[in-house]
Design an enzyme around this catalytic site. Structure first.
Site, PDB file in Angstrom:
ATOM      1  N   ARG A 211     -12.732  13.542   6.319  1.00 22.10           N
ATOM      2  CA  ARG A 211     -11.502  12.766   6.248  1.00 22.10           C
ATOM      3  C   ARG A 211     -11.672  11.483   7.020  1.00 22.10           C
ATOM      4  O   ARG A 211     -12.246  11.473   8.109  1.00 22.10           O
ATOM      5  CB  ARG A 211     -10.328  13.557   6.844  1.00 22.10           C
ATOM      6  CG  ARG A 211      -9.009  12.789   6.818  1.00 22.10           C
ATOM      7  CD  ARG A 211      -7.913  13.540   7.554  1.00 22.10           C
ATOM      8  NE  ARG A 211      -8.216  13.811   8.952  1.00 22.10           N
ATOM      9  CZ  ARG A 211      -8.135  12.906   9.924  1.00 22.10           C
ATOM     10  NH1 ARG A 211      -7.776  11.667   9.674  1.00 22.10           N
ATOM     11  NH2 ARG A 211      -8.417  13.234  11.171  1.00 22.10           N
ATOM     12  N   VAL A 212     -11.190  10.383   6.432  1.00 21.21           N
ATOM     13  CA  VAL A 212     -11.106   9.115   7.147  1.00 21.21           C
ATOM     14  C   VAL A 212      -9.652   8.672   7.121  1.00 21.21           C
ATOM     15  O   VAL A 212      -8.946   8.880   6.136  1.00 21.21           O
ATOM     16  CB  VAL A 212     -12.041   8.029   6.561  1.00 21.21           C
ATOM     17  CG1 VAL A 212     -13.496   8.341   6.878  1.00 21.21           C
ATOM     18  CG2 VAL A 212     -11.854   7.864   5.070  1.00 21.21           C
ATOM     19  N   SER A 213      -9.207   8.065   8.222  1.00 22.94           N
ATOM     20  CA  SER A 213      -7.794   7.732   8.385  1.00 22.94           C
ATOM     21  C   SER A 213      -7.348   6.520   7.592  1.00 22.94           C
ATOM     22  O   SER A 213      -6.182   6.411   7.232  1.00 22.94           O
ATOM     23  CB  SER A 213      -7.480   7.498   9.864  1.00 22.94           C
ATOM     24  OG  SER A 213      -7.770   8.662  10.600  1.00 22.94           O
ATOM     25  N   THR A 214      -8.255   5.588   7.332  1.00 23.36           N
ATOM     26  CA  THR A 214      -7.881   4.403   6.556  1.00 23.36           C
ATOM     27  C   THR A 214      -8.832   4.260   5.380  1.00 23.36           C
ATOM     28  O   THR A 214      -9.956   4.748   5.412  1.00 23.36           O
ATOM     29  CB  THR A 214      -7.952   3.113   7.404  1.00 23.36           C
ATOM     30  OG1 THR A 214      -9.314   2.852   7.746  1.00 23.36           O
ATOM     31  CG2 THR A 214      -7.113   3.226   8.669  1.00 23.36           C
TER      32      THR A 214
ATOM     33  N   GLN B 245     -12.296   2.738   6.160  1.00 22.25           N
ATOM     34  CA  GLN B 245     -13.326   3.493   6.858  1.00 22.25           C
ATOM     35  C   GLN B 245     -14.268   4.157   5.862  1.00 22.25           C
ATOM     36  O   GLN B 245     -13.895   4.490   4.752  1.00 22.25           O
ATOM     37  CB  GLN B 245     -12.697   4.559   7.758  1.00 22.25           C
ATOM     38  CG  GLN B 245     -11.959   3.974   8.935  1.00 22.25           C
ATOM     39  CD  GLN B 245     -11.272   5.049   9.764  1.00 22.25           C
ATOM     40  OE1 GLN B 245     -10.748   6.011   9.224  1.00 22.25           O
ATOM     41  NE2 GLN B 245     -11.264   4.856  11.070  1.00 22.25           N
TER      42      GLN B 245
END
Length: 185
Positions: free
Chosen positions: A8-11, A14
């Site tokens: 998972r990446v937050s933005t 990324q």
């Protein structure tokens, strides 16, 4: 008996490649990836798909514990669901796993520390924004349109000029024009 990865990446800016490479090296045969989703968000489509895909005997593997979630309760609920379904969990960076009582205890402690880290970061951010406001500075993104241009945009709309034409005149997006028009109402 497969190792399934979750990244998972937050933005959306990324890149999850570091996580994906680590999961592949660890032996993940399939990896689900959420892009632009906060760890505190409970509605993560790829995590839901991953959990649905897992079968008894599989191992859910993440690069780091905070990829699974930042809220202790949320992480522990997912781990409990996995345990009930006879699925093990493994976090590569922290070396955590749910095999045996010591692994489960360490996982609980690390989940609490992940939440503490997030809560502390939010507290510092709020304090910084409050201090900046006290000194007359406003946080957030700088305005793309000066106040005189915003007034001009409203005047042009009143004269019947379309937001598309106004956006071209001011060199901004149509959405920016609409935002300034809305602020007047």
């Amino acid at each position: 008996m497969a190792m399934i990865g979750y990244a998972r990446v937050s933005t959306v800016d990324q890149d999850p490649q570091l996580q994906l490479d680590a999961l592949k090296t660890a032996g993940a045969v399939r990896t689900f990836t959420d892009h632009g989703v906060s760890g505190s968000t409970t509605d993560r489509l790829q995590l839901a798909a991953c959990l649905d895909h897992l079968r008894a005997g599989d191992t859910l593997t993440v690069w780091k514990l905070d990829r699974l979630g930042r809220d202790t309760r949320q992480v522990l609920d997912v781990i409990a669901e996995l345990t009930n379904r006879e699925i093990t969990f493994r976090s590569l960076t922290e070396g955590l796993h749910t095999e045996g009582p010591m692994g489960k205890a360490m996982l609980t402690i690390m989940a609490a520390f992940a939440q503490l880290e997030r809560d502390t970061m939010l507290e510092r951010t709020r304090a910084g924004l409050a201090a900046a406001a006290k000194n007359g500075r406003k946080g957030g993104r700088p305005l793309k349109v000066a106040s005189k241009d915003a007034v001009r945009a409203r005047d042009l709309v009143a004269k019947g000029i379309t937001p598309n034409e106004i956006a071209k005149m001011l060199g901004v997006s149509r959405a920016t024009v609409y935002r300034h028009i809305r602020e007047d109402r």
